[in-house]
Motif scaffolding. Structure first.
Motif, PDB file in Angstrom:
ATOM      1  N   PRO A  11       0.818  -1.218   0.000  1.00  0.00           N
ATOM      2  CA  PRO A  11       0.000   0.000   0.000  1.00  0.00           C
ATOM      3  C   PRO A  11       0.852   1.268   0.000  1.00  0.00           C
ATOM      4  O   PRO A  11       1.963   1.284   0.518  1.00  0.00           O
ATOM      5  N   VAL A  12       0.304   2.329  -0.582  1.00  0.00           N
ATOM      6  CA  VAL A  12       0.987   3.611  -0.696  1.00  0.00           C
ATOM      7  C   VAL A  12       0.271   4.607   0.216  1.00  0.00           C
ATOM      8  O   VAL A  12      -0.819   5.078  -0.110  1.00  0.00           O
ATOM      9  N   ALA A  13       0.894   4.888   1.362  1.00  0.00           N
ATOM     10  CA  ALA A  13       0.292   5.810   2.321  1.00  0.00           C
ATOM     11  C   ALA A  13       0.346   7.244   1.804  1.00  0.00           C
ATOM     12  O   ALA A  13       1.263   7.617   1.073  1.00  0.00           O
ATOM     13  N   GLU A  14      -0.647   8.035   2.182  1.00  0.00           N
ATOM     14  CA  GLU A  14      -0.719   9.462   1.857  1.00  0.00           C
ATOM     15  C   GLU A  14      -0.808   9.742   0.360  1.00  0.00           C
ATOM     16  O   GLU A  14      -0.411  10.805  -0.118  1.00  0.00           O
ATOM     17  N   ALA A  15      -1.331   8.804  -0.391  1.00  0.00           N
ATOM     18  CA  ALA A  15      -1.475   8.967  -1.837  1.00  0.00           C
ATOM     19  C   ALA A  15      -2.704   9.805  -2.160  1.00  0.00           C
ATOM     20  O   ALA A  15      -3.685   9.794  -1.427  1.00  0.00           O
ATOM     21  N   THR A  16      -2.612  10.530  -3.285  1.00  0.00           N
ATOM     22  CA  THR A  16      -3.763  11.298  -3.751  1.00  0.00           C
ATOM     23  C   THR A  16      -3.983  11.047  -5.247  1.00  0.00           C
ATOM     24  O   THR A  16      -3.046  10.758  -5.986  1.00  0.00           O
ATOM     25  N   GLU A  17      -5.215  11.176  -5.647  1.00  0.00           N
ATOM     26  CA  GLU A  17      -5.555  11.025  -7.060  1.00  0.00           C
ATOM     27  C   GLU A  17      -4.889  12.111  -7.900  1.00  0.00           C
ATOM     28  O   GLU A  17      -4.461  11.860  -9.030  1.00  0.00           O
ATOM     29  N   ALA A  18      -4.770  13.314  -7.340  1.00  0.00           N
ATOM     30  CA  ALA A  18      -4.139  14.416  -8.079  1.00  0.00           C
ATOM     31  C   ALA A  18      -2.688  14.085  -8.419  1.00  0.00           C
ATOM     32  O   ALA A  18      -2.233  14.336  -9.542  1.00  0.00           O
ATOM     33  N   HIS A  19      -1.941  13.525  -7.467  1.00  0.00           N
ATOM     34  CA  HIS A  19      -0.558  13.132  -7.751  1.00  0.00           C
ATOM     35  C   HIS A  19      -0.529  12.025  -8.809  1.00  0.00           C
ATOM     36  O   HIS A  19       0.316  12.059  -9.712  1.00  0.00           O
ATOM     37  N   ALA A  20      -1.428  11.066  -8.698  1.00  0.00           N
ATOM     38  CA  ALA A  20      -1.464   9.975  -9.677  1.00  0.00           C
ATOM     39  C   ALA A  20      -1.737  10.514 -11.081  1.00  0.00           C
ATOM     40  O   ALA A  20      -1.132  10.063 -12.060  1.00  0.00           O
ATOM     41  N   ALA A  21      -2.629  11.500 -11.192  1.00  0.00           N
ATOM     42  CA  ALA A  21      -2.947  12.093 -12.499  1.00  0.00           C
ATOM     43  C   ALA A  21      -1.724  12.798 -13.085  1.00  0.00           C
ATOM     44  O   ALA A  21      -1.446  12.687 -14.287  1.00  0.00           O
ATOM     45  N   PRO A  45     -11.732   4.931 -12.434  1.00  0.00           N
ATOM     46  CA  PRO A  45     -11.851   4.841 -10.975  1.00  0.00           C
ATOM     47  C   PRO A  45     -12.443   3.534 -10.465  1.00  0.00           C
ATOM     48  O   PRO A  45     -12.097   3.093  -9.364  1.00  0.00           O
ATOM     49  N   ASP A  46     -13.293   2.891 -11.238  1.00  0.00           N
ATOM     50  CA  ASP A  46     -13.886   1.627 -10.790  1.00  0.00           C
ATOM     51  C   ASP A  46     -12.861   0.503 -10.698  1.00  0.00           C
ATOM     52  O   ASP A  46     -13.121  -0.526 -10.074  1.00  0.00           O
ATOM     53  N   ASP A  47     -11.687   0.698 -11.305  1.00  0.00           N
ATOM     54  CA  ASP A  47     -10.647  -0.332 -11.313  1.00  0.00           C
ATOM     55  C   ASP A  47      -9.504  -0.045 -10.339  1.00  0.00           C
ATOM     56  O   ASP A  47      -8.515  -0.780 -10.312  1.00  0.00           O
ATOM     57  N   ASP A  48      -9.637   1.009  -9.524  1.00  0.00           N
ATOM     58  CA  ASP A  48      -8.596   1.311  -8.540  1.00  0.00           C
ATOM     59  C   ASP A  48      -8.371   0.114  -7.628  1.00  0.00           C
ATOM     60  O   ASP A  48      -9.323  -0.552  -7.219  1.00  0.00           O
ATOM     61  N   TYR A  49      -7.109  -0.129  -7.293  1.00  0.00           N
ATOM     62  CA  TYR A  49      -6.784  -1.191  -6.344  1.00  0.00           C
ATOM     63  C   TYR A  49      -7.190  -0.800  -4.918  1.00  0.00           C
ATOM     64  O   TYR A  49      -7.379  -1.662  -4.084  1.00  0.00           O
ATOM     65  N   GLY A  50      -7.284   0.486  -4.630  1.00  0.00           N
ATOM     66  CA  GLY A  50      -7.693   0.930  -3.314  1.00  0.00           C
ATOM     67  C   GLY A  50      -6.567   0.947  -2.299  1.00  0.00           C
ATOM     68  O   GLY A  50      -6.796   0.973  -1.108  1.00  0.00           O
ATOM     69  N   ASP A  51      -5.342   0.933  -2.747  1.00  0.00           N
ATOM     70  CA  ASP A  51      -4.200   0.913  -1.830  1.00  0.00           C
ATOM     71  C   ASP A  51      -3.265   2.087  -2.063  1.00  0.00           C
ATOM     72  O   ASP A  51      -2.084   2.023  -1.766  1.00  0.00           O
ATOM     73  N   GLY A  52      -3.811   3.179  -2.614  1.00  0.00           N
ATOM     74  CA  GLY A  52      -2.974   4.339  -2.931  1.00  0.00           C
ATOM     75  C   GLY A  52      -2.516   4.349  -4.372  1.00  0.00           C
ATOM     76  O   GLY A  52      -1.682   5.153  -4.766  1.00  0.00           O
ATOM     77  N   ARG A  53      -3.065   3.431  -5.161  1.00  0.00           N
ATOM     78  CA  ARG A  53      -2.806   3.400  -6.600  1.00  0.00           C
ATOM     79  C   ARG A  53      -4.122   3.670  -7.321  1.00  0.00           C
ATOM     80  O   ARG A  53      -5.179   3.242  -6.879  1.00  0.00           O
ATOM     81  N   TYR A  54      -4.011   4.363  -8.443  1.00  0.00           N
ATOM     82  CA  TYR A  54      -5.184   4.798  -9.183  1.00  0.00           C
ATOM     83  C   TYR A  54      -5.107   4.265 -10.600  1.00  0.00           C
ATOM     84  O   TYR A  54      -4.052   4.318 -11.228  1.00  0.00           O
TER      85      TYR A  54
END
Length: 119
Positions: A11-21, A45-54
């Motif tokens: 898991p990736v703590a403190e992750a944000t969708e904005a950084h992933a984009a 978004p429906d395929d996100d792993y939910g662990d800080g990855r988008y």
């Protein structure tokens, strides 16, 4: 004795969708510099792993697509390129079509002749 298998795949703590984009844009640019024709990048978004990855899908000019689970940390904390001062153990892995790689190797996996590479 500690054994590390696939460091950075958790898991990736403190992750944000904005950084992933931001990261997926830089990743697409890196692929283009390597000669790959990336047409579009779509958020899934429906395929996100939910662990800080988008989840994103890259549409390629050859008609193929690549699913990428992008860590949502600032790009300098995700974009491992083997440069001086970078320690591979400090970087989260991207998932490319279900398999994990650090950024540098993820780029080569996206090349058409390596799409089915299981390494």
């Amino acid at each position: 004795m500690n054994v590390i298998i696939n460091p950075g795949s958790g898991p990736v703590a403190e992750a944000t969708e904005a950084h992933a984009a931001t990261n997926i844009t830089v990743f697409g640019d890196d692929l283009r510099r390597a000669g790959l024709d990336v047409l579009a990048c779509n958020r899934m978004p429906d395929d996100d792993y939910g662990d800080g990855r988008y989840a994103f899908e890259l549409e390629m000019a050859d008609g193929g697509s690549i699913e990428i689970q992008m860590p949502g940390l600032p790009v300098e904390r995700v974009r491992f390129m083997g440069e001086d001062g970078q320690n591979i153990l400090d970087f989260p892995r991207l998932y490319i079509d279900g398999s994990s790689y650090v950024w540098e190797f993820a780029l080569s996996v996206c090349e058409p002749d390596n799409e089915d590479d299981d390494s």
